[in-house]
Scaffold this motif. Structure first.
Motif, PDB file in Angstrom:
ATOM      1  N   UNK A 302       0.810  -1.214   0.000  1.00  0.00           N
ATOM      2  CA  UNK A 302       0.000   0.000   0.000  1.00  0.00           C
ATOM      3  C   UNK A 302       0.840   1.260   0.000  1.00  0.00           C
ATOM      4  N   UNK A 303       2.134   1.140   0.370  1.00  0.00           N
ATOM      5  CA  UNK A 303       2.984   2.333   0.350  1.00  0.00           C
ATOM      6  C   UNK A 303       3.091   2.924  -1.052  1.00  0.00           C
ATOM      7  N   UNK A 304       2.891   2.132  -2.073  1.00  0.00           N
ATOM      8  CA  UNK A 304       2.923   2.627  -3.443  1.00  0.00           C
ATOM      9  C   UNK A 304       1.726   3.525  -3.757  1.00  0.00           C
ATOM     10  N   UNK A 305       0.686   3.439  -2.932  1.00  0.00           N
ATOM     11  CA  UNK A 305      -0.568   4.122  -3.243  1.00  0.00           C
ATOM     12  C   UNK A 305      -0.939   5.145  -2.169  1.00  0.00           C
ATOM     13  N   UNK A 376       8.462  -9.075  -8.805  1.00  0.00           N
ATOM     14  CA  UNK A 376       7.185  -8.474  -8.428  1.00  0.00           C
ATOM     15  C   UNK A 376       7.212  -7.874  -7.028  1.00  0.00           C
ATOM     16  N   UNK A 377       8.335  -8.003  -6.326  1.00  0.00           N
ATOM     17  CA  UNK A 377       8.386  -7.643  -4.911  1.00  0.00           C
ATOM     18  C   UNK A 377       8.244  -6.149  -4.665  1.00  0.00           C
ATOM     19  N   UNK A 378       8.506  -5.305  -5.665  1.00  0.00           N
ATOM     20  CA  UNK A 378       8.321  -3.868  -5.447  1.00  0.00           C
ATOM     21  C   UNK A 378       6.852  -3.482  -5.435  1.00  0.00           C
ATOM     22  N   UNK A 379       5.975  -4.347  -5.957  1.00  0.00           N
ATOM     23  CA  UNK A 379       4.544  -4.058  -5.997  1.00  0.00           C
ATOM     24  C   UNK A 379       3.731  -4.887  -5.012  1.00  0.00           C
ATOM     25  N   UNK A 380       4.190  -6.086  -4.684  1.00  0.00           N
ATOM     26  CA  UNK A 380       3.387  -7.013  -3.880  1.00  0.00           C
ATOM     27  C   UNK A 380       4.204  -7.524  -2.696  1.00  0.00           C
ATOM     28  N   UNK A 381       3.489  -7.798  -1.584  1.00  0.00           N
ATOM     29  CA  UNK A 381       4.167  -8.315  -0.397  1.00  0.00           C
ATOM     30  C   UNK A 381       3.942  -9.808  -0.198  1.00  0.00           C
ATOM     31  N   UNK A 382       2.904 -10.375  -0.807  1.00  0.00           N
ATOM     32  CA  UNK A 382       2.642 -11.812  -0.667  1.00  0.00           C
ATOM     33  C   UNK A 382       1.558 -12.203  -1.662  1.00  0.00           C
ATOM     34  N   UNK A 383       1.434 -13.524  -1.869  1.00  0.00           N
ATOM     35  CA  UNK A 383       0.375 -14.078  -2.705  1.00  0.00           C
ATOM     36  C   UNK A 383      -0.505 -14.964  -1.829  1.00  0.00           C
ATOM     37  N   UNK A 384      -1.793 -14.633  -1.744  1.00  0.00           N
ATOM     38  CA  UNK A 384      -2.752 -15.402  -0.952  1.00  0.00           C
ATOM     39  C   UNK A 384      -3.425 -16.418  -1.868  1.00  0.00           C
ATOM     40  N   UNK A 431     -10.157  -2.353  -6.428  1.00  0.00           N
ATOM     41  CA  UNK A 431      -9.609  -2.566  -7.768  1.00  0.00           C
ATOM     42  C   UNK A 431      -8.899  -1.348  -8.314  1.00  0.00           C
ATOM     43  N   UNK A 432      -9.128  -0.167  -7.718  1.00  0.00           N
ATOM     44  CA  UNK A 432      -8.447   1.032  -8.199  1.00  0.00           C
ATOM     45  C   UNK A 432      -6.955   1.006  -7.890  1.00  0.00           C
ATOM     46  N   UNK A 433      -6.543   0.090  -7.032  1.00  0.00           N
ATOM     47  CA  UNK A 433      -5.123  -0.057  -6.717  1.00  0.00           C
ATOM     48  C   UNK A 433      -4.492  -1.053  -7.688  1.00  0.00           C
TER      49      UNK A 433
END
Length: 498
Positions: A302-305, A376-384, A431-433
């Protein structure tokens, strides 16, 4: 009173092949002059608990002017009709997904000479049924005034529960040739499956006499006070012939049950052209082998947004390990805050977690958090990983679009709601993120799926069948995604199967 057949003319529509123009008017429904399809389905739920709807109708027949369907068949070989049925199915699943349960959403688009170009008519209700592809006919229903000549009325399919037969398609789900008993009378056929005899109910109460005539092997129906020129009661014979090969249950030969009279108008039909029974009466939904499945959610950083005001993303799973319906308790929740800290919350206990990790709330099956690939780590922290992936069929040879404003695969955009996202300022869909209005297009082919990125700001990632990183799709040129591989767009990890 139950809605056996809800039948409405929507009036003039700017583009009858535009699903959104049929589904819902732009802006607030409070200020629209006339209801559209979504409003009608919302106002007439299939089942209520108290005053709250718990199920909605899922089979809808859509009627357009015959000449518009003819033009579409001539010019596009029916492509616009197929796209319309697909898009309405997706919108239906998206807006009423929590009221569908295990019901399939099915749309049939047919033509009628009784509509002018630009007009749209819809029909749904308890007695409106659309068969699945290849579903067998269990009964063929026909009628006759004298037993010498028989006219087709309708088919009853294997999994079809109800059929309403009356004067015409305007007042029932099927019209019976030779019906002389007025528009307020009807027969309700109840099918409890191949091992039970079919039931015949008549209404209004006390107006009809219905008995089984062994000589003609049909039900004989008369209405009190309806006489022919010789003063004899007008009679209609209704034959219900078993078609399916399974051994039928013994016929119960007794007078048909009666159906209580209705004083309110639970069915408001306006126009329809009745169709005869056809065993292979398929809907326009394409019988595609290709499928797209939502297998996981990519949890964003979320820091990206921060500039959007987003402060927390909160995703809950219930005890069945499906996404928790709104207002219901969760067995486990996964939260990402504005500093990209990931938490797992069970009951009152919250713990900071890092992927990879596994959880089994309440001793149920395990839920897996996977680490994201480095690319993908700069955009995501984990995959659920989703224990219950959602899947939808797609048509081959047709270019389809996925994104916030695209109805295609809308049912897979499970986070398209402000309830998942906390932010300062006005509420907005999660979804806007990270997901553009038109993110990418895809087309199924013999070698896989042709992917086209449609937005220069949309991040797309190709993962293989084991969710290992393959490539970042940064070009606007066509990209071939092999069958069984995955595409990450926004929060969604989608598997494309041929």
């Amino acid at each position: 009173m139950p809605v056996y057949v809800q039948h409405e003319v929507l009036g003039k529509v700017s583009d009858v092949f535009n699903a959104e123009a049929i589904w819902q008017a732009p802006g607030l429904a409070l200020f629209t002059r006339r209801p559209l399809l979504r409003d009608l389905l919302e106002r007439s739920p299939r089942e209520l608990r108290g005053r709250a709807p718990v199920r909605c109708f899922s089979h809808v027949t859509l009627m357009l002017a015959q000449e518009e369907l003819d033009d579409d068949r001539h010019l596009t070989r029916g492509a616009r009709v197929r796209d319309l049925a697909q898009s309405l199915t997706a919108l239906h699943q998206k807006d009423f997904g929590d009221l569908l349960g295990s019901d399939d959403v099915r749309y049939d688009v047919i033509g009628t000479e009784q509509l002018e170009p630009g007009e749209v008519e819809v029909k749904f209700g308890h007695a409106v049924y659309l068969p699945s592809a290849g579903e067998k006919v269990l009964y063929q229903v026909s009628s006759s005034p004298d037993g010498s000549s028989w006219h087709p009325v309708c088919a009853m399919y294997l999994h079809q529960r109800l059929a309403l037969i009356g004067q015409d398609g305007e007042h029932a789900s099927h019209g019976a040739p030779g019906w002389a008993f007025g528009s307020d009378g009807a027969l309700l056929l109840v099918n409890d499956g191949p091992d039970a005899p079919i039931e015949v109910h008549v209404r209004p109460k006390g107006a009809f006499e219905c008995s089984f005539d062994g000589e003609s092997d049909a039900y004989a129906i008369t209405r009190r006070g309806v006489l022919d020129g010789a003063g004899e009661p007008v009679r209609l014979l209704l034959k219900i012939a078993r078609v399916h090969a399974a051994a039928p249950a013994a016929r119960s030969i007794r007078p048909a049950a009666v159906w209580k009279s209705r004083t309110d108008a639970t069915a408001v039909p306006l126009s329809q052209r009745p169709r005869g029974p056809v065993e292979n009466d398929a809907t326009f939904a394409p019988a595609a082998q290709q499928r797209v499945s939502l297998v996981a959610l990519a949890l964003p950083r979320l820091s990206r947004y921060r500039d959007t005001g987003a402060t927390r993303l909160d995703i809950g799973l219930d005890h069945a390990l499906a996404l928790t319906p709104q207002g219901m308790p969760s067995a486990i929740r996964f939260c990402v805050d504005g500093d990209d800290q990931l938490q797992a919350i069970m009951g009152e206990q919250a713990q900071n977690v890092q992927a990879p990790a596994r959880f089994a709330p309440g001793g149920t099956a395990a839920i897996e958090l996977r680490a994201v690939p480095m690319a993908m780590a700069d955009r995501y922290c984990a995959t659920l990983m989703l224990p219950q992936p959602a899947s939808l069929p797609v048509a081959g040879g047709t270019r389809l679009v996925f994104g916030r404003s695209a109805p295609m695969l809308a049912a897979l955009r499970v986070l398209d709601s402000p309830r998942f996202l906390q932010q300062s300022g006005a509420a907005a869909s999660a979804d806007r993120l990270g997901l553009s209005r038109s993110a990418f297009s895809f087309e199924a082919g013999s070698a896989g799926f042709q992917i086209h990125r449609l937005s220069a700001t949309q991040a797309l990632y190709h993962l293989d069948a084991d969710l290992q990183y393959v490539a970042t799709i940064s070009s606007d040129q066509a990209y071939l995604l092999p069958p069984g591989h995955h595409l990450v767009a926004g929060h969604y990890v989608l598997r494309f199967d041929a």
